[in-house]
Design a protein around this motif. Sequence first.
Motif, PDB file in Angstrom:
ATOM      1  N   GLU A 188       0.829  -1.208   0.000  1.00  0.00           N
ATOM      2  CA  GLU A 188       0.000   0.000   0.000  1.00  0.00           C
ATOM      3  C   GLU A 188       0.865   1.261   0.000  1.00  0.00           C
ATOM      4  OE1 GLU A 188      -3.203   0.122  -0.468  1.00  0.00           O
ATOM      5  OE2 GLU A 188      -3.245  -2.055  -0.586  1.00  0.00           O
ATOM      6  N   LEU A 189       1.967   1.234   0.738  1.00  0.00           N
ATOM      7  CA  LEU A 189       2.886   2.373   0.736  1.00  0.00           C
ATOM      8  C   LEU A 189       3.595   2.512  -0.607  1.00  0.00           C
ATOM      9  CD1 LEU A 189       4.494   1.965   4.284  1.00  0.00           C
ATOM     10  CD2 LEU A 189       2.796   3.665   3.580  1.00  0.00           C
ATOM     11  N   LEU A 190       3.895   1.360  -1.208  1.00  0.00           N
ATOM     12  CA  LEU A 190       4.587   1.368  -2.491  1.00  0.00           C
ATOM     13  C   LEU A 190       3.734   1.983  -3.592  1.00  0.00           C
ATOM     14  CD1 LEU A 190       7.114   0.533  -4.090  1.00  0.00           C
ATOM     15  CD2 LEU A 190       6.058  -1.727  -4.405  1.00  0.00           C
ATOM     16  N   GLN A 191       2.404   1.837  -3.491  1.00  0.00           N
ATOM     17  CA  GLN A 191       1.518   2.415  -4.504  1.00  0.00           C
ATOM     18  C   GLN A 191       1.741   3.920  -4.638  1.00  0.00           C
ATOM     19  OE1 GLN A 191      -0.498   0.264  -6.410  1.00  0.00           O
ATOM     20  NE2 GLN A 191       0.745  -1.152  -5.214  1.00  0.00           N
ATOM     21  N   GLN A 192       1.905   4.598  -3.512  1.00  0.00           N
ATOM     22  CA  GLN A 192       2.115   6.039  -3.535  1.00  0.00           C
ATOM     23  C   GLN A 192       3.469   6.386  -4.156  1.00  0.00           C
ATOM     24  OE1 GLN A 192       0.048   8.517  -2.849  1.00  0.00           O
ATOM     25  NE2 GLN A 192       1.622   9.995  -3.417  1.00  0.00           N
ATOM     26  N   THR A 193       4.503   5.618  -3.784  1.00  0.00           N
ATOM     27  CA  THR A 193       5.836   5.867  -4.332  1.00  0.00           C
ATOM     28  C   THR A 193       5.851   5.666  -5.844  1.00  0.00           C
ATOM     29  OG1 THR A 193       6.855   5.112  -2.270  1.00  0.00           O
ATOM     30  CG2 THR A 193       8.264   5.188  -4.213  1.00  0.00           C
TER      31      THR A 193
END
Length: 260
Positions: free
Chosen positions: A207-212
């Motif tokens: 989920e954090l990687l989606q933003q990156t």
Amino acid sequence: MNTKLLMGNEAIALGAIAAGVQVVTGYPGTPSTEVLETIAKSHIEDIYIEWSVNEKVALEVGVGAAYSGARTLVTMKQVGLNVASDPLMCLSYIGIKGGMVILVADDPGPISSQTEQDTRHFAKYANLPIFDPPTPEAAYTMIGDAFEFSEKHHTPVIFRPTTRICRACAAIAPNRVREAKPISGFVRDSKWVIFPKLSYENHKRIELLQQTMSEDFATYHFNTVTSTLNEYSTRNGIICSGVSTSYTKEALSTLKGEAK
């Protein structure tokens, strides 16, 4: 290198070779077949190539190579992704070490398939980034970008050409020199095994990687804003990707637009 008239699939294959692909697996199916065939005909000794017994096996062979640090390309058509979906869903949680591109050739229409499917929905479902080339020329460059993106974020990447991209021809100068990185080899680690606790932790990471990844795509050179200033202009805009971008520019051109 001289300019050549290349089919989209040939352009993708030459782009993958230039990007240093080291393992290529797949299952044949129109419109994806010529990608693997073109790489095989290149007779480059340090590329391992196989037609697998099905798409699931092709993906799993590619996964093993990617865990060892090899740049890997797996090819199939859109209905084949259904067969490969089980390992794919786990792979999005586990991640990879070497760049891994999963080429899924969609067949809108369909022209030569049992069903019409849109792999962009599957990419969203699996939390995976997807590259959608608008022309054969773009596909040649974009396949290399996909490998770089995959290695940067340690995630498999889906590459989605459609029939009109795969089978269209364009004048392309394949001017990049192949640069294959050394394969570091497989290292035993619990992160390569998906257990419930690891899955829970990795879901948070995904989920954090989606933003990156979205921030990277926001500045990606193939993501552009085009203006058409003419008598048909309004405050409305058109958002499109892949071959639909080319269709849209052509339609605007017939309306005396100036799509740039």
